[in-house]
Design a protein around this motif. Structure first.
Motif, short mmCIF file in Angstrom:
data_model
loop_
_atom_site.label_atom_id
_atom_site.label_comp_id
_atom_site.label_asym_id
_atom_site.label_seq_id
_atom_site.Cartn_x
_atom_site.Cartn_y
_atom_site.Cartn_z
N ARG A 111 0.87 -1.23 -0.08
CA ARG A 111 0.05 0.06 0.01
C ARG A 111 0.86 1.33 0.07
NH1 ARG A 111 -2.38 -0.89 4.65
NH2 ARG A 111 -4.01 -2.00 3.64
N VAL A 112 0.39 2.20 -0.70
CA VAL A 112 1.22 3.42 -0.82
C VAL A 112 0.90 4.34 0.36
CG1 VAL A 112 1.52 5.79 -2.12
CG2 VAL A 112 1.45 3.47 -3.21
N VAL A 113 2.06 4.55 1.23
CA VAL A 113 1.50 5.39 2.60
C VAL A 113 1.77 6.74 2.33
CG1 VAL A 113 1.52 3.58 3.94
CG2 VAL A 113 3.56 4.75 3.48
N CYS A 114 2.43 7.52 1.33
CA CYS A 114 3.03 8.63 1.15
C CYS A 114 2.82 9.01 -0.37
CB CYS A 114 4.24 8.79 1.70
SG CYS A 114 4.89 10.58 1.54
N GLY A 115 1.89 9.87 -0.95
CA GLY A 115 1.79 10.17 -2.15
C GLY A 115 2.89 11.12 -2.31
N ASN A 116 2.97 11.60 -3.48
CA ASN A 116 3.93 12.74 -3.82
C ASN A 116 2.93 13.82 -4.52
OD1 ASN A 116 5.68 14.18 -5.17
ND2 ASN A 116 7.30 12.43 -5.71
N ASP A 117 3.57 15.02 -4.10
CA ASP A 117 2.97 16.20 -4.50
C ASP A 117 3.61 16.67 -5.90
OD1 ASP A 117 1.37 16.40 -2.38
OD2 ASP A 117 2.87 17.57 -1.13
N GLU A 118 4.68 16.23 -6.33
CA GLU A 118 5.32 16.34 -7.54
C GLU A 118 4.66 15.63 -8.77
OE1 GLU A 118 9.22 15.70 -6.42
OE2 GLU A 118 9.17 17.18 -4.93
N GLY A 119 3.60 15.15 -8.74
CA GLY A 119 3.16 14.32 -9.81
C GLY A 119 3.36 12.75 -9.71
N PHE A 120 4.00 12.32 -8.92
CA PHE A 120 4.18 10.80 -8.62
C PHE A 120 2.90 10.15 -9.03
CE2 PHE A 120 5.61 6.92 -6.90
CZ PHE A 120 6.85 6.74 -7.54
N TRP A 121 2.82 9.32 -9.75
CA TRP A 121 1.65 8.67 -10.31
C TRP A 121 0.75 7.88 -9.07
CZ3 TRP A 121 0.07 3.56 -9.98
CH2 TRP A 121 0.90 2.78 -9.56
N ALA A 122 1.45 7.19 -8.09
CA ALA A 122 0.60 6.59 -7.01
C ALA A 122 0.42 7.60 -6.15
CB ALA A 122 1.58 5.55 -6.47
N LYS A 123 -1.07 7.43 -5.70
CA LYS A 123 -1.60 8.18 -4.62
C LYS A 123 -1.60 7.49 -3.36
CE LYS A 123 -4.60 11.35 -7.39
NZ LYS A 123 -3.63 11.85 -7.98
N LYS A 124 -1.81 8.26 -2.40
CA LYS A 124 -1.62 7.53 -0.99
C LYS A 124 -3.00 6.81 -0.94
CE LYS A 124 -1.75 8.61 4.00
NZ LYS A 124 -2.01 9.87 5.07
N GLY A 125 -2.66 5.54 -0.53
CA GLY A 125 -3.82 4.43 -0.26
C GLY A 125 -3.93 3.57 -1.47
N TYR A 126 -3.05 3.89 -2.65
CA TYR A 126 -3.11 2.73 -3.51
C TYR A 126 -2.56 1.68 -3.14
CZ TYR A 126 -1.54 0.48 -7.92
OH TYR A 126 -1.37 -0.33 -8.71
N GLU A 127 -3.39 0.42 -3.60
CA GLU A 127 -2.79 -0.87 -3.34
C GLU A 127 -2.43 -1.80 -4.39
OE1 GLU A 127 -5.61 -3.02 -0.49
OE2 GLU A 127 -5.29 -1.37 0.93
N GLY A 128 -1.59 -2.61 -4.34
CA GLY A 128 -1.01 -3.25 -5.69
C GLY A 128 -0.43 -4.59 -5.31
N THR A 129 0.25 -5.19 -6.08
CA THR A 129 0.87 -6.34 -5.84
C THR A 129 2.31 -6.36 -6.58
OG1 THR A 129 -1.14 -7.78 -6.48
CG2 THR A 129 1.00 -9.02 -6.52
N VAL A 130 3.23 -6.81 -5.80
CA VAL A 130 4.82 -6.64 -6.46
C VAL A 130 5.03 -7.57 -7.41
CG1 VAL A 130 7.11 -6.87 -5.73
CG2 VAL A 130 5.59 -6.00 -4.05
N TYR A 131 5.53 -6.99 -8.45
CA TYR A 131 5.93 -7.94 -9.66
C TYR A 131 7.42 -8.23 -9.31
CZ TYR A 131 6.91 -9.57 -14.22
OH TYR A 131 7.16 -10.42 -15.34
N ASP A 132 8.15 -6.90 -9.35
CA ASP A 132 9.48 -7.06 -9.15
C ASP A 132 9.99 -5.86 -8.55
OD1 ASP A 132 9.74 -5.70 -11.58
OD2 ASP A 132 11.11 -7.08 -12.60
N LEU A 133 11.24 -5.81 -8.15
CA LEU A 133 11.84 -4.58 -7.81
C LEU A 133 13.11 -3.96 -8.52
CD1 LEU A 133 10.74 -5.60 -4.88
CD2 LEU A 133 11.54 -3.69 -4.11
N ILE A 134 13.25 -2.52 -8.78
CA ILE A 134 14.41 -2.34 -9.40
C ILE A 134 15.20 -1.23 -8.99
CG2 ILE A 134 14.84 -1.45 -12.04
CD1 ILE A 134 12.54 -3.10 -12.86
N ASP A 135 16.49 -1.12 -9.06
CA ASP A 135 17.19 -0.29 -8.42
C ASP A 135 17.44 0.89 -9.50
OD1 ASP A 135 18.93 1.41 -7.01
OD2 ASP A 135 20.11 -0.45 -6.47
N ASP A 136 16.76 1.90 -9.36
CA ASP A 136 16.69 2.98 -10.64
C ASP A 136 17.69 4.03 -10.11
OD1 ASP A 136 15.56 5.55 -11.54
OD2 ASP A 136 15.21 3.84 -13.08
N ALA A 137 18.53 4.28 -10.77
CA ALA A 137 19.66 5.47 -10.19
C ALA A 137 18.88 6.64 -10.21
CB ALA A 137 20.81 5.53 -11.34
N GLU A 138 17.72 7.15 -10.82
CA GLU A 138 17.16 8.32 -10.72
C GLU A 138 16.28 8.28 -9.51
OE1 GLU A 138 14.43 10.89 -13.46
OE2 GLU A 138 16.30 10.07 -14.53
#
Length: 181
Positions: free
Chosen positions: A19-46
């Motif tokens: 569950r997303v517990v902290c949304g992003n005011d800078e336009g990040f797509w996932a809003k607080k409360g969004y729930e999902g299922t993990v497919y995989d994790l990626i170490d993104d430099a940015e």
């Protein structure tokens, strides 16, 4: 693999829920409360460690990720079997037994007094009063209590019980989005 990625993979294994517990005011797509299922994790430099969601993969999206640092795992439902063999799935449910019932009784008694003093067919006259009036009443009751006056003269109930009512009313206005109307 970085230690950070390794730690997040332990926290968010593939197929687990989050569950997303902290949304992003800078336009990040996932809003607080969004729930999902993990497919995989990626170490993104940015963006740091990101969760690629199964839901996005299923929809054909390849690059929509959620920052793992903004998420919490949702525990799997566990079945609890008692000594008689009864099974109940209780994990993740609200634990109402944590409430201090004697204190809440005081608040309910203040609510009942108010319901008699200000009768309303819906038993909720308080919803028709401006939130600002409850802010002022809250402060009056807290200040009276801090000044050593433990009991409200009119009702004979604790000033803290009156303050508790005001807080509950204000919280209701906030939760329903009516606090600033």
């Amino acid at each position: 693999m970085s230690k950070e990625l390794e730690a997040y993979r332990e926290k968010f294994p593939s197929g687990s829920k989050f569950r997303v517990v902290c949304g992003n005011d800078e336009g990040f797509w996932a809003k607080k409360g969004y729930e999902g299922t993990v497919y995989d994790l990626i170490d993104d430099a940015e963006d740091g460690i990101c969760i690629r969601t199964k839901e996005d993969i299923d929809r054909g999206h390849k690059s929509v990720w959620v920052s793992a640092g903004r998420c919490e795992p949702i525990p799997e439902e566990t079945l609890v079997v008692n000594d008689q063999g009864g099974v109940k799935a209780d994990s993740g449910k609200l634990e109402w037994t944590l409430l201090p019932w004697k204190s809440l009784r005081e608040i309910v008694e203040v609510l009942m007094y108010g319901n008699c003093k200000y009768p309303c067919p819906s038993n909720a006259n308080w919803k028709k009063v401006e939130p600002d009036r409850y802010k002022k009443a809250l402060m009056r009751h807290v200040v009276a209590w801090l000044d050593g006056e433990k009991v409200d003269e009119e009702t004979g109930k604790s000033h803290l019980a009156h303050a508790g009512c005001c807080i509950l009313f204000l919280l209701w206005f906030e939760v329903t989005g009516k606090l600033d109307e």
